[in-house]
Design a protein around this motif. Structure first.
Motif, PDB file in Angstrom:
ATOM      1  N   ARG A 142     -13.512  13.218   0.610  1.00  0.00           N
ATOM      2  CA  ARG A 142     -14.617  12.728  -0.219  1.00  0.00           C
ATOM      3  C   ARG A 142     -15.695  13.793  -0.201  1.00  0.00           C
ATOM      4  O   ARG A 142     -16.080  14.277   0.871  1.00  0.00           O
TER       5      ARG A 142
ATOM      6  N   LEU B   5       1.135   7.841   5.070  1.00  0.00           N
ATOM      7  CA  LEU B   5      -0.058   8.010   4.243  1.00  0.00           C
ATOM      8  C   LEU B   5      -1.297   8.193   5.121  1.00  0.00           C
ATOM      9  O   LEU B   5      -2.189   8.980   4.801  1.00  0.00           O
ATOM     10  N   ALA B   6      -1.322   7.461   6.237  1.00  0.00           N
ATOM     11  CA  ALA B   6      -2.460   7.596   7.155  1.00  0.00           C
ATOM     12  C   ALA B   6      -2.571   9.038   7.643  1.00  0.00           C
ATOM     13  O   ALA B   6      -3.665   9.600   7.718  1.00  0.00           O
TER      14      ALA B   6
ATOM     15  N   PRO C 208      -3.250   9.601  -2.050  1.00  0.00           N
ATOM     16  CA  PRO C 208      -4.520   9.908  -1.371  1.00  0.00           C
ATOM     17  C   PRO C 208      -5.698   9.978  -2.343  1.00  0.00           C
ATOM     18  O   PRO C 208      -6.782   9.490  -2.036  1.00  0.00           O
ATOM     19  N   GLU C 209      -5.483  10.553  -3.522  1.00  0.00           N
ATOM     20  CA  GLU C 209      -6.615  10.722  -4.443  1.00  0.00           C
ATOM     21  C   GLU C 209      -7.047   9.405  -5.083  1.00  0.00           C
ATOM     22  O   GLU C 209      -8.118   9.319  -5.669  1.00  0.00           O
TER      23      GLU C 209
ATOM     24  N   PRO D 202       6.030   4.198   5.706  1.00  0.00           N
ATOM     25  CA  PRO D 202       5.178   4.799   4.671  1.00  0.00           C
ATOM     26  C   PRO D 202       3.690   4.686   4.953  1.00  0.00           C
ATOM     27  O   PRO D 202       2.911   5.546   4.525  1.00  0.00           O
ATOM     28  N   ILE D 203       3.292   3.640   5.669  1.00  0.00           N
ATOM     29  CA  ILE D 203       1.849   3.464   5.888  1.00  0.00           C
ATOM     30  C   ILE D 203       1.324   4.486   6.896  1.00  0.00           C
ATOM     31  O   ILE D 203       0.265   5.081   6.698  1.00  0.00           O
TER      32      ILE D 203
ATOM     33  N   LEU E  12      -3.866  11.302   4.866  1.00  0.00           N
ATOM     34  CA  LEU E  12      -5.305  11.161   4.671  1.00  0.00           C
ATOM     35  C   LEU E  12      -6.082  11.761   5.840  1.00  0.00           C
ATOM     36  O   LEU E  12      -7.159  12.305   5.665  1.00  0.00           O
TER      37      LEU E  12
ATOM     38  N   VAL F 191       0.257   4.130  -2.738  1.00  0.00           N
ATOM     39  CA  VAL F 191      -1.093   4.589  -3.070  1.00  0.00           C
ATOM     40  C   VAL F 191      -1.206   6.087  -2.771  1.00  0.00           C
ATOM     41  O   VAL F 191      -0.857   6.539  -1.692  1.00  0.00           O
TER      42      VAL F 191
ATOM     43  N   GLN G 162      -3.720   1.512   6.235  1.00  0.00           N
ATOM     44  CA  GLN G 162      -3.682   2.921   6.650  1.00  0.00           C
ATOM     45  C   GLN G 162      -4.644   3.189   7.803  1.00  0.00           C
ATOM     46  O   GLN G 162      -4.349   3.977   8.690  1.00  0.00           O
TER      47      GLN G 162
ATOM     48  N   ILE H 290     -20.253   1.389  -4.009  1.00  0.00           N
ATOM     49  CA  ILE H 290     -20.622  -0.010  -3.756  1.00  0.00           C
ATOM     50  C   ILE H 290     -22.003  -0.118  -3.112  1.00  0.00           C
ATOM     51  O   ILE H 290     -22.726  -1.076  -3.309  1.00  0.00           O
TER      52      ILE H 290
ATOM     53  N   TRP I 175       0.802  -1.226   0.000  1.00  0.00           N
ATOM     54  CA  TRP I 175       0.000   0.000   0.000  1.00  0.00           C
ATOM     55  C   TRP I 175       0.832   1.272   0.000  1.00  0.00           C
ATOM     56  O   TRP I 175       0.302   2.364   0.041  1.00  0.00           O
ATOM     57  N   LYS I 176       2.152   1.119  -0.053  1.00  0.00           N
ATOM     58  CA  LYS I 176       2.970   2.298   0.253  1.00  0.00           C
ATOM     59  C   LYS I 176       2.927   3.384  -0.822  1.00  0.00           C
ATOM     60  O   LYS I 176       3.140   4.549  -0.532  1.00  0.00           O
TER      61      LYS I 176
ATOM     62  N   TYR J 155      -6.880   6.469  -3.243  1.00  0.00           N
ATOM     63  CA  TYR J 155      -7.061   5.550  -2.131  1.00  0.00           C
ATOM     64  C   TYR J 155      -8.454   4.900  -2.105  1.00  0.00           C
ATOM     65  O   TYR J 155      -8.581   3.677  -1.984  1.00  0.00           O
ATOM     66  N   VAL J 156      -9.498   5.703  -2.281  1.00  0.00           N
ATOM     67  CA  VAL J 156     -10.866   5.162  -2.212  1.00  0.00           C
ATOM     68  C   VAL J 156     -11.105   4.171  -3.343  1.00  0.00           C
ATOM     69  O   VAL J 156     -11.679   3.101  -3.148  1.00  0.00           O
TER      70      VAL J 156
ATOM     71  N   LEU K 275      -6.316  19.126  -3.844  1.00  0.00           N
ATOM     72  CA  LEU K 275      -5.008  18.786  -4.423  1.00  0.00           C
ATOM     73  C   LEU K 275      -4.344  20.028  -4.997  1.00  0.00           C
ATOM     74  O   LEU K 275      -3.121  20.128  -5.057  1.00  0.00           O
TER      75      LEU K 275
ATOM     76  N   TYR L 288      -6.736  15.388   1.078  1.00  0.00           N
ATOM     77  CA  TYR L 288      -7.768  15.024   0.110  1.00  0.00           C
ATOM     78  C   TYR L 288      -8.991  14.563   0.898  1.00  0.00           C
ATOM     79  O   TYR L 288      -8.883  14.164   2.060  1.00  0.00           O
TER      80      TYR L 288
ATOM     81  N   ASN M 115     -11.951   0.299  -2.752  1.00  0.00           N
ATOM     82  CA  ASN M 115     -13.267  -0.167  -3.178  1.00  0.00           C
ATOM     83  C   ASN M 115     -13.189  -1.308  -4.190  1.00  0.00           C
ATOM     84  O   ASN M 115     -14.030  -2.201  -4.193  1.00  0.00           O
TER      85      ASN M 115
END
Lengths: 534, 409
Positions: free
Chosen positions: B92, B49-50, A414-415, B45-46, B53, A412, A453, B166, A409-410, A417-418, B122, B90, A422
């Motif tokens: 939703r 990223l967390a 942010p834009e 890295p995880i 986000l 990926v 994450q 989904i 996952w490193k 990610y979903v 962005l 970023y 999914n």
């Protein structure tokens, strides 16, 4: 500008009050209220030790947690608790929770062991050794004797673990040779090697290996003693789940800890473990608290403690980095949580636990988790089958779990990610539908996904790992337990939890937490004469 | 045969090899540790990223202010160059920011939907659109003090009010009331720039034509993307002069008229009276629950009207004994204001974000006393309920209380 000044003054006020809010000195500071940290704290306060438990999140549990979406409350990570057992044959966790701590949490029995579905197997395995062996025999005629031998070997292994536990990591070699020779002779081998030596037919191996994903390393690398102990515990004692999700028992522990005089500080992150001359002096938190203690129990991993928390860095001995780097970091998880608008009965979900794997080639499956894609292996649970009140009448909760190497996952963005999560989620749902013939997609009322994450966000484990170090034979329970006294590089630093001596999983982390507390009690008695009985 | 002989005696490779392998376990482990690298691990890295986000906080500065209506302004926010916020998270379309503002010496939070598109984040900015409320504690302050250059602190993007491919149907029937239209501007922008794959029918209720926010913008979007976006302005005033508007409230008739097919997911954001009204209208249409998404209810302003609230405590002020760590302090609390407001007035507030009982950030322990919680804002876990944890943002004191609250991190 006025705004900034006031904010600044407020912050100072808050900082001052927070420092005043905490006593300066504790016998023990426990870092992290995950399963290991909670068990360690509870066991310590039971003996009257003055303990401060510090947790970064605003509730206890770590991965043992739950969350609400709409009218559903999802279990974050637990599938089924091993080591709890029925009242007349309690396992280690039940003995701790019920007998020693007497916590206020209700557990429910899971009705069957699992349904395993591969290309050429579709079998429902019951709990209870005899029934289980008979079902395997029904699926694979002629396997009975070899599977019986698997369990008889598991008995020997469990007896040996009890003995090693009692010896506090110093077992007598003669005693081992005399009474635990089957254990000695399998302790260095993988599950696959021993299952082959037992002449268990391949298809029967596939069936009894279904629990492998709870440890998350392929059977040709997973230590046999660990697997046998876990599988036999599930089959013999059954599996249990907390009625109100894992938050029920973690809050019950929180309550008991405070009743026994323990203090818990939530929303506070330990940022430094202060060390001088290889001795723990205290901890420093994100709120600026400096708390004195000579003894820390860290529910955070060795990886985090040595690479991030020890202060100053010059106090980290070279051997500590080597120890961390020698070990293989375990996997993170990917979970799809579904709140369904129909009941389990209406949907035709009859089993609690499904292991769905393309084929039970655990090494191939394991390597799928190296890259992003839809893994052809999932462990799926329908809570309502064991716990009809888990969601409102006419609804049900289904969650699909697979694993990943965090590294997948490193990159990926942010834009993206979903979209990435999914696609994987959709693939897993479709695979479940195909394997079971049950329609799920059209009935989703609530949908949530946890990725590495997500686990990193809430727990801050290294790379969002949910499992601990991989228990290959050289780093399985036996060498870990026999070497545990070699790892005290810094005086007053103890570890507890999923990265601990008993490897990962809820019950292992809980047991390791209790073990850490017993070691510390032993030490404190000598040093400050704390009474153990209360 | 004796029992002993009957017992399984395993041999994996050979008796000697098996025992030898066991004897080698500890030496092997020692050797592997000794031979391993002594380099510290510096990357994760995880977690990185967390944090990207979900940043814990974002420091921004106002770069532009636009008047939307007489009472509504849009604020453009960019990273504060003097802070460690270098980029904006970023999100939703539909998510909100929890603003953290000091008003009259009191630190409060307020959730505001992001009205710009995720792609704009962005490109380095968010927009939030705020309507001035007649007695708004925060909005009065904003109108008086917020200028270009004012610094603004917020949470990361929060909330669950977003389109989920989904789960949701192909068409979003967006029902917005007043300033509740702001998340739908973000969704509409995401739809037309292709990051959100859905169609949208926006039923937007305002009291009169002067209150419509983004009128020209929506008209333009609709004209340019007729296959994707349909906007219907619904005005509740007595006389409607604006062309093409519907009159009245967003009723079943209007919903049926514009939301033709069955493939609809209803997204609702607006004042509390609107939620209560729309609930009943959708019930008439037999819409299954999975097709209804509602933005968080918001802090209840007229708690006296909610079923089960004990009317006799109206106008009363109770005492709350507040524990934080080992200090405790007694503060006053008005029965018709949430416990969180009482804590904020005393500058003791725990962290908070949604102010609707949903996110759980203010979660605290009720040691003694009683609170009123409306079923509309009860996001507690079952075990929280069992062990007396509650969300101060959606709980109203109906007796003296003793509570234990977490510190702000």
């Amino acid at each position: 500008m006025r705004t900034i000044t006031i904010l600044y003054l407020l912050k100072i006020q808050i900082m001052v009050s927070s420092i005043m809010g905490i006593e300066e000195s504790y016998d023990v500071v426990v870092i992290g209220a995950g399963n290991g940290g909670l068990a360690a704290t509870a066991r310590l306060v039971l003996s009257g030790v003055k303990v401060l438990l510090i947790e970064q999140h605003n509730l206890p549990g770590g991965f043992a947690s739950s969350f609400v979406r709409g009218r559903f409350e999802f279990e974050t990570s637990l599938h089924e608790l091993e080591g709890y057992g029925p009242a007349n044959d309690p396992g280690s966790v039940r003995r701790l929770f019920e007998k020693r701590l007497n916590i206020d949490a209700e557990f429910l029995e899971v009705p069957e062991a699992y349904r395993v579905i591969t290309k050429d197997i579709d079998a429902i395995l019951p709990f209870g050794r005899e029934a289980f062996i008979n079902e395997v025999e029904k699926q694979v005629p002629g396997s009975k004797e070899s599977v019986m031998n698997f369990f008889s070997l598991a008995d020997d292994i469990n007896a040996a673990f009890r003995y090693i536990g009692k010896s506090q990591g110093r077992p007598d070699q003669q005693e081992l040779l005399k009474n635990h020779s089957n254990f000695l002779k399998t302790a260095a081998y993988s599950a696959q090697e021993v299952e082959n030596a037992l002449n268990i037919p391949k298809k029967a191996q596939d069936i009894i290996n279904a629990y492998w994903c709870y440890i998350g390393l392929p059977m040709n690398r997973m230590n046999f003693t660990l697997y046998a102990a876990m599988a036999s515990s599930y089959i013999d004692r059954g599996a249990y789940i907390p009625k109100l999700r894992s938050t029920e028992f973690t809050l019950a522990l929180d309550k008991r800890i405070r009743e026994l005089g323990g203090e818990i500080l939530y929303n506070t992150r330990v940022e430094k473990i202060l060390v001088e001359n290889a001795k723990v002096l205290g901890v420093e938190t994100s709120n600026g608290d400096k708390i004195k203690t000579k003894q820390v129990i860290s529910n955070a991993s060795q990886t985090l403690v040595y690479n991030k928390l020890i202060y100053p860095k010059s106090e980290v001995p070279e051997i500590a980095y080597k120890e961390v780097n020698s070990r293989i970091h375990g996997l993170s998880a990917f979970v799809v949580y579904l709140g369904l608008e129909k009941s389990a009965e209406e949907l035709g979900i009859n089993e609690y636990s499904y292991f769905i794997m393309d084929e039970m080639d655990t090494e191939t499956l394991y390597h799928q988790w190296d890259s992003l894609g839809v893994p052809k292996g999932q462990a799926t649970v329908c809570l309502n089958v064991a716990n009809p009140s888990a969601s409102p009448p006419g609804t049900s909760i289904l969650y699909i779990t697979t694993l990943f190497q965090p590294g997948a996952w490193k990159d990926v963005k942010p834009e993206d990610y979903v979209k990435v999560k999914n696609e994987i989620a959709k693939g897993l749902i479709v695979d479940f539908e195909k394997a079971t013939g049950i329609s799920v997609m059209d009935h989703i009322e609530e949908f949530e996904v946890a990725t590495p994450q997500t686990f990193a966000r809430y727990s801050r484990t290294y790379n969002g790992i949910i499992y601990g170090y991989e228990p290959e034979s050289w780093d399985s329970l036996v060498p870990r337990l026999m070497m545990m006294n070699d790892h005290y590089y810094i005086e007053g630093l103890e570890f507890a939890g999923g990265f601990g001596r008993r490897a990962h999983g809820y019950s292992s982390a809980i047991n390791d937490g209790e073990l850490a507390a017993l070691f510390v009690l032993n030490k404190l008695q000598v040093k400050i004469g704390v009474g153990v009985n209360k | 045969m004796t029992e002993k002989e009957d017992k399984l005696n395993i041999t994996v490779k050979s008796n000697n090899k098996d025992l030898y392998s066991f004897m080698k376990l500890v030496p092997t482990r020692k050797k592997r540790i000794e031979k391993a690298s002594n380099a510290p691990i510096t990357s994760d890295p995880i977690n990185q990223l967390a944090r990207k986000l979900h940043p814990e906080r974002q420091h921004m500065v106002i770069s532009e202010i636009r008047d939307e209506t007489k009472t509504t302004k849009t604020f453009k926010l960019i990273p504060d160059p003097d802070s460690d916020t270098k980029e904006l998270a970023y999100f939703r379309a539909g998510q909100y920011l929890s603003l953290k503002v000091v008003v009259d010496g009191v630190l409060i939070t307020r959730p505001y939907s992001i009205s710009s598109s995720p792609t704009d984040a962005l490109n380095g900015f968010y927009e939030i659109t705020i309507r001035k409320e007649s007695h708004g504690f925060l909005t009065g302050h904003v109108w008086e003090h917020w200028k270009v250059g004012t610094k603004v602190e917020s949470s990361g993007p929060e909330g669950f009010f977003y389109y989920e491919p989904i789960r949701d149907a192909g068409t979003i029937v967006a029902i917005g009331g007043g300033s509740g239209v702001t998340p739908f501007r973000s969704m509409a922008k995401a739809i037309i720039n292709g990051t959100l794959d859905a169609k949208m029918v926006l039923l937007y209720g305002s009291s009169d034509e002067h209150d419509i926010i983004y009128y020209n913008e929506f008209k333009e979007i609709e004209e340019k993307y007729p296959d994707k976006i349909k906007v219907v302005f619904v005005l509740s005033c007595a006389e409607v002069t604006l062309k093409g508007c519907e009159k009245g409230l967003i009723s079943t008739d209007i919903i049926k008229k514009y939301a033709e097919k069955d493939d609809n997911s209803f997204f609702i954001c607006g004042p509390q009276v609107m939620y209560d009204f729309i609930d009943k209208e959708l019930e008439k249409l037999d819409v299954p629950l999975k097709r209804i998404r509602k933005e968080a209810y918001g802090e209840i302003k007229d708690i006296l009207k909610y079923p089960g609230f004990p009317q006799e405590v109206a106008g009363k002020t109770f005492k709350i004994k507040v524990k934080i760590g080992n200090i405790s302090k007694e503060i006053p609390a008005i029965a018709t204001e949430s416990v969180l407001v009482a804590l904020e007035r005393a500058n003791l507030a725990p962290p908070s974000k949604c102010r609707s009982g949903e996110c759980g950030f203010c979660r605290s322990l009720l040691i003694s006393g009683d609170v009123y919680i409306s079923s509309k804002c009860d996001g507690r876990r079952a075990a929280d309920n069992k062990f007396n944890f509650f969300h101060p943002c959606s709980s109203y004191p109906i007796s003296n209380l003793e509570i234990d609250i977490p510190r702000d991190a």
